[in-house]
Design a protein around this motif. Structure first.
Motif, PDB file in Angstrom:
ATOM      1  N   ASP A 128       0.834  -1.195   0.000  1.00 60.89           N
ATOM      2  CA  ASP A 128       0.000   0.000   0.000  1.00 60.89           C
ATOM      3  C   ASP A 128       0.874   1.252   0.000  1.00 60.89           C
ATOM      4  O   ASP A 128       2.045   1.222   0.395  1.00 60.89           O
ATOM      5  N   ALA A 129       0.299   2.362  -0.415  1.00 58.56           N
ATOM      6  CA  ALA A 129       1.029   3.623  -0.422  1.00 58.56           C
ATOM      7  C   ALA A 129       0.100   4.748   0.018  1.00 58.56           C
ATOM      8  O   ALA A 129      -1.123   4.642  -0.110  1.00 58.56           O
ATOM      9  N   MET A 130       0.690   5.809   0.538  1.00 58.96           N
ATOM     10  CA  MET A 130      -0.089   6.957   0.977  1.00 58.96           C
ATOM     11  C   MET A 130       0.748   8.212   0.814  1.00 58.96           C
ATOM     12  O   MET A 130       1.914   8.252   1.214  1.00 58.96           O
ATOM     13  N   ALA A 131       0.179   9.216   0.170  1.00 56.84           N
ATOM     14  CA  ALA A 131       0.805  10.530   0.065  1.00 56.84           C
ATOM     15  C   ALA A 131      -0.176  11.548   0.620  1.00 56.84           C
ATOM     16  O   ALA A 131      -1.362  11.535   0.264  1.00 56.84           O
ATOM     17  N   LEU A 132       0.303  12.421   1.488  1.00 55.25           N
ATOM     18  CA  LEU A 132      -0.546  13.432   2.114  1.00 55.25           C
ATOM     19  C   LEU A 132      -0.023  14.820   1.766  1.00 55.25           C
ATOM     20  O   LEU A 132       1.151  15.124   1.988  1.00 55.25           O
ATOM     21  N   TYR A 133      -0.911  15.632   1.201  1.00 47.99           N
ATOM     22  CA  TYR A 133      -0.599  17.025   0.894  1.00 47.99           C
ATOM     23  C   TYR A 133      -1.588  17.932   1.619  1.00 47.99           C
ATOM     24  O   TYR A 133      -2.760  17.578   1.787  1.00 47.99           O
ATOM     25  N   THR A 134      -1.136  19.103   2.026  1.00 46.68           N
ATOM     26  CA  THR A 134      -2.056  20.139   2.492  1.00 46.68           C
ATOM     27  C   THR A 134      -2.214  21.161   1.372  1.00 46.68           C
ATOM     28  O   THR A 134      -1.285  21.395   0.584  1.00 46.68           O
ATOM     29  N   VAL A 135      -3.402  21.764   1.295  1.00 45.56           N
ATOM     30  CA  VAL A 135      -3.686  22.717   0.215  1.00 45.56           C
ATOM     31  C   VAL A 135      -4.020  24.103   0.747  1.00 45.56           C
ATOM     32  O   VAL A 135      -4.555  24.945   0.029  1.00 45.56           O
ATOM     33  N   GLY A 136      -3.704  24.345   2.016  1.00 45.81           N
ATOM     34  CA  GLY A 136      -3.811  25.696   2.546  1.00 45.81           C
ATOM     35  C   GLY A 136      -2.621  26.516   2.084  1.00 45.81           C
ATOM     36  O   GLY A 136      -1.503  26.003   1.984  1.00 45.81           O
ATOM     37  N   ALA A 137      -2.839  27.774   1.771  1.00 47.24           N
ATOM     38  CA  ALA A 137      -1.761  28.652   1.294  1.00 47.24           C
ATOM     39  C   ALA A 137      -2.053  30.076   1.741  1.00 47.24           C
ATOM     40  O   ALA A 137      -3.135  30.375   2.258  1.00 47.24           O
ATOM     41  N   ASP A 138      -1.077  30.967   1.534  1.00 44.13           N
ATOM     42  CA  ASP A 138      -1.280  32.362   1.930  1.00 44.13           C
ATOM     43  C   ASP A 138      -1.522  33.280   0.747  1.00 44.13           C
ATOM     44  O   ASP A 138      -1.578  34.495   0.898  1.00 44.13           O
ATOM     45  N   ASN A 139      -1.647  32.678  -0.475  1.00 40.53           N
ATOM     46  CA  ASN A 139      -1.978  33.494  -1.654  1.00 40.53           C
ATOM     47  C   ASN A 139      -2.554  32.588  -2.737  1.00 40.53           C
ATOM     48  O   ASN A 139      -2.324  31.374  -2.721  1.00 40.53           O
ATOM     49  N   PRO A 140      -3.304  33.164  -3.692  1.00 41.56           N
ATOM     50  CA  PRO A 140      -3.975  32.343  -4.711  1.00 41.56           C
ATOM     51  C   PRO A 140      -3.027  31.614  -5.657  1.00 41.56           C
ATOM     52  O   PRO A 140      -3.428  30.686  -6.331  1.00 41.56           O
ATOM     53  N   GLN A 141      -1.755  32.041  -5.713  1.00 43.02           N
ATOM     54  CA  GLN A 141      -0.775  31.359  -6.552  1.00 43.02           C
ATOM     55  C   GLN A 141       0.030  30.328  -5.758  1.00 43.02           C
ATOM     56  O   GLN A 141       0.998  29.766  -6.262  1.00 43.02           O
ATOM     57  N   GLY A 142      -0.371  30.088  -4.526  1.00 46.06           N
ATOM     58  CA  GLY A 142       0.353  29.172  -3.658  1.00 46.06           C
ATOM     59  C   GLY A 142       0.304  27.731  -4.156  1.00 46.06           C
ATOM     60  O   GLY A 142      -0.485  27.384  -5.036  1.00 46.06           O
ATOM     61  N   GLU A 143       1.155  26.902  -3.568  1.00 41.45           N
ATOM     62  CA  GLU A 143       1.254  25.502  -3.969  1.00 41.45           C
ATOM     63  C   GLU A 143       0.926  24.574  -2.796  1.00 41.45           C
ATOM     64  O   GLU A 143       1.025  24.964  -1.632  1.00 41.45           O
ATOM     65  N   LYS A 144       0.556  23.362  -3.132  1.00 40.03           N
ATOM     66  CA  LYS A 144       0.316  22.344  -2.119  1.00 40.03           C
ATOM     67  C   LYS A 144       1.616  22.028  -1.390  1.00 40.03           C
ATOM     68  O   LYS A 144       2.710  22.255  -1.917  1.00 40.03           O
ATOM     69  N   THR A 145       1.501  21.482  -0.172  1.00 34.52           N
ATOM     70  CA  THR A 145       2.672  21.120   0.622  1.00 34.52           C
ATOM     71  C   THR A 145       2.662  19.617   0.885  1.00 34.52           C
ATOM     72  O   THR A 145       1.667  19.086   1.393  1.00 34.52           O
ATOM     73  N   LEU A 146       3.737  18.933   0.527  1.00 33.54           N
ATOM     74  CA  LEU A 146       3.833  17.495   0.783  1.00 33.54           C
ATOM     75  C   LEU A 146       4.203  17.269   2.246  1.00 33.54           C
ATOM     76  O   LEU A 146       5.233  17.746   2.720  1.00 33.54           O
ATOM     77  N   ILE A 147       3.350  16.540   2.963  1.00 39.24           N
ATOM     78  CA  ILE A 147       3.615  16.199   4.365  1.00 39.24           C
ATOM     79  C   ILE A 147       4.440  14.917   4.433  1.00 39.24           C
ATOM     80  O   ILE A 147       5.442  14.841   5.135  1.00 39.24           O
ATOM     81  N   PHE A 148       4.036  13.894   3.699  1.00 37.01           N
ATOM     82  CA  PHE A 148       4.860  12.687   3.536  1.00 37.01           C
ATOM     83  C   PHE A 148       4.350  11.889   2.356  1.00 37.01           C
ATOM     84  O   PHE A 148       3.214  12.043   1.915  1.00 37.01           O
ATOM     85  N   GLU A 149       5.211  11.028   1.845  1.00 39.99           N
ATOM     86  CA  GLU A 149       4.861  10.110   0.758  1.00 39.99           C
ATOM     87  C   GLU A 149       5.528   8.781   1.064  1.00 39.99           C
ATOM     88  O   GLU A 149       6.745   8.729   1.236  1.00 39.99           O
ATOM     89  N   ARG A 150       4.743   7.728   1.143  1.00 43.44           N
ATOM     90  CA  ARG A 150       5.275   6.464   1.639  1.00 43.44           C
ATOM     91  C   ARG A 150       4.672   5.272   0.895  1.00 43.44           C
ATOM     92  O   ARG A 150       3.468   5.222   0.660  1.00 43.44           O
ATOM     93  N   GLU A 151       5.527   4.317   0.524  1.00 45.11           N
ATOM     94  CA  GLU A 151       5.052   3.017   0.076  1.00 45.11           C
ATOM     95  C   GLU A 151       5.528   1.990   1.091  1.00 45.11           C
ATOM     96  O   GLU A 151       6.718   1.947   1.409  1.00 45.11           O
ATOM     97  N   VAL A 152       4.606   1.210   1.603  1.00 44.92           N
ATOM     98  CA  VAL A 152       4.918   0.290   2.687  1.00 44.92           C
ATOM     99  C   VAL A 152       5.614  -0.948   2.131  1.00 44.92           C
ATOM    100  O   VAL A 152       5.120  -1.586   1.201  1.00 44.92           O
ATOM    101  N   SER A 153       6.757  -1.268   2.701  1.00 45.53           N
ATOM    102  CA  SER A 153       7.476  -2.488   2.315  1.00 45.53           C
ATOM    103  C   SER A 153       7.928  -3.198   3.582  1.00 45.53           C
ATOM    104  O   SER A 153       8.793  -2.718   4.299  1.00 45.53           O
ATOM    105  N   GLY A 154       7.296  -4.320   3.856  1.00 43.68           N
ATOM    106  CA  GLY A 154       7.634  -5.080   5.066  1.00 43.68           C
ATOM    107  C   GLY A 154       7.266  -4.326   6.332  1.00 43.68           C
ATOM    108  O   GLY A 154       6.311  -3.553   6.371  1.00 43.68           O
ATOM    109  N   LYS A 155       8.030  -4.527   7.371  1.00 42.78           N
ATOM    110  CA  LYS A 155       7.767  -3.848   8.639  1.00 42.78           C
ATOM    111  C   LYS A 155       8.216  -2.392   8.536  1.00 42.78           C
ATOM    112  O   LYS A 155       9.336  -2.110   8.129  1.00 42.78           O
TER     113      LYS A 155
END
Length: 376
Positions: A128-155
């Motif tokens: 399984d994999a999970m990527a989390l982004y936030t989309v709050g910004a301080d201006n209309p041209q702002g970009e998303k922020t990557l919190i983490f990106e993970r693919e689960v492998s074993g423990k």
């Protein structure tokens, strides 16, 4: 209801007056309404490597005995194997989550979202994999922020702990300057996910507001991008704080468009849960449970096969399930199994003349012209 939500009636466009059914839903405290379309069959996503194709399908009538055929252009597919729920298939899944953390959303629900995201992260299995982004910004041209990106492998105890800490640390942007760049972020993700290798779903956690500015990120173009995408879009719609004086109508229009177009099953091929009326943490908890039930237990894996390994590039897959036509879904059918076995002679060799013979060569995968230069 206990975390499960019964799918309630077809979503009917308000412009279709003769077919409109006006009704009001009174949602008891702690419950969540799932704004879902009770279509018989909804093709969420398709992933293929010729001659094989997998379709992930939900709907009110899909079941393990459904009869399925399909076509991409002139390539025909028939059912190949038993139908199973996604949970039974034990296949991996990739979650891509766009989470609003701007000050426009209900803070209590926002905090519950973080609790539920931790639970989702802990539930991931190998593959399984999970990527989390936030989309709050301080201006209309702002970009998303990557919190983490993970693919689960074993423990992954150490990684899981780090990801959960990152979720807990996501800030709530409770300032007058905070904005939401939802549509820009969604467009970017959809462009990146044009050829998924495993089942991939996007989950929007939002009040439906969008402040994105720039080329090709208006509401109409975003709805078209969602409709033509290779991955489905699900949603959990949170309660929005009232806008400042004079902004109420504009705010409501944006939220309505996100619900009725961006997240409508006819476009997104996913479902959304509406927690905006009952602005409680419990409704958010129930919404996560509902979405997971749909993804794991109410989605079926349909295996199809074509007679040859002929590829077709990116195209529309048209399906017929139990003699009912299903809305087409975009699929990248460029990849194919290489033909590594030489064809064999089928039947007997016959003399056709004094210096000629006739015979038939048979190849289990048919002929893919991309392979004709291979010595085998």
């Amino acid at each position: 209801m206990g975390g499960r939500v019964k799918r309630t009636g077809n979503v009917i466009a308000r412009t279709v007056v003769l077919a409109a059914l006006a009704f009001a839903l009174l949602v008891p405290a702690g419950r969540v309404s799932a704004a879902v379309t009770v279509v018989p069959y909804l093709a969420e996503q398709a992933i293929g490597k010729a001659p094989d194709l997998k379709v992930y399908m939900t709907g009110s009538k899909i079941n393990k005995t459904s009869q399925v055929t399909g076509a991409i252009g002139d390539i025909a597919f028939i059912s190949d194997g038993d139908i199973a729920t996604f949970k039974e298939s034990k296949e991996p899944i990739s979650y891509i989550i766009l989470m609003d953390n701007s000050g426009s959303i209900n803070e209590g629900q926002f905090q519950e979202v973080k609790i539920q995201l931790e639970g989702l992260r802990k539930s991931l299995k190998k593959g399984d994999a999970m990527a989390l982004y936030t989309v709050g910004a301080d201006n209309p041209q702002g970009e998303k922020t990557l919190i983490f990106e993970r693919e689960v492998s074993g423990k992954d105890k150490k990684e899981r702990k780090a990801d959960c800490e990152a979720i807990r640390a996501v800030p709530y942007m409770n300032t007058a300057e905070s904005m939401t760049v939802l549509y820009r972020s969604l467009n970017q993700i959809l462009q990146e996910q044009s050829s998924p290798k495993k089942r991939t779903v996007i989950l929007l956690i939002t009040d439906g507001e969008d402040d994105s500015k720039g080329k090709d990120i208006d509401n109409v173009s975003t709805a078209n991008t969602v409709k033509e995408a290779s991955v489905p879009v699900y949603g959990i719609v949170l309660s929005a704080k009232p806008a400042s004086t004079g902004e109420f109508e504009k705010q409501d229009e944006k939220i309505d468009y996100t619900k009725n177009e961006i997240l409508a099953a006819k476009n997104s091929r996913g479902y959304y849960c509406d927690c905006s009326v009952d602005a409680t943490a419990e409704s958010v908890k129930n919404a996560f449970s509902t979405i997971q039930t749909i993804l794991q237990e109410e989605t079926y894996v349909l295996k199809l096969k074509a007679p040859t390994n002929q590829a077709a590039g990116k195209g529309s897959l048209c399906l017929t399930v139990d003699n009912s036509a299903v809305d087409a879904v975009t699929v990248d059918y460029s990849n194919y199994e290489e033909d590594k076995e030489a064809p064999g002679i089928a039947g007997s060799v016959e003399e056709a003349g004094s210096n000629s013979i006739t015979f038939t060569l048979q190849d289990k995968n048919g002929v893919n012209l991309a392979d004709v230069n291979e010595l085998s």
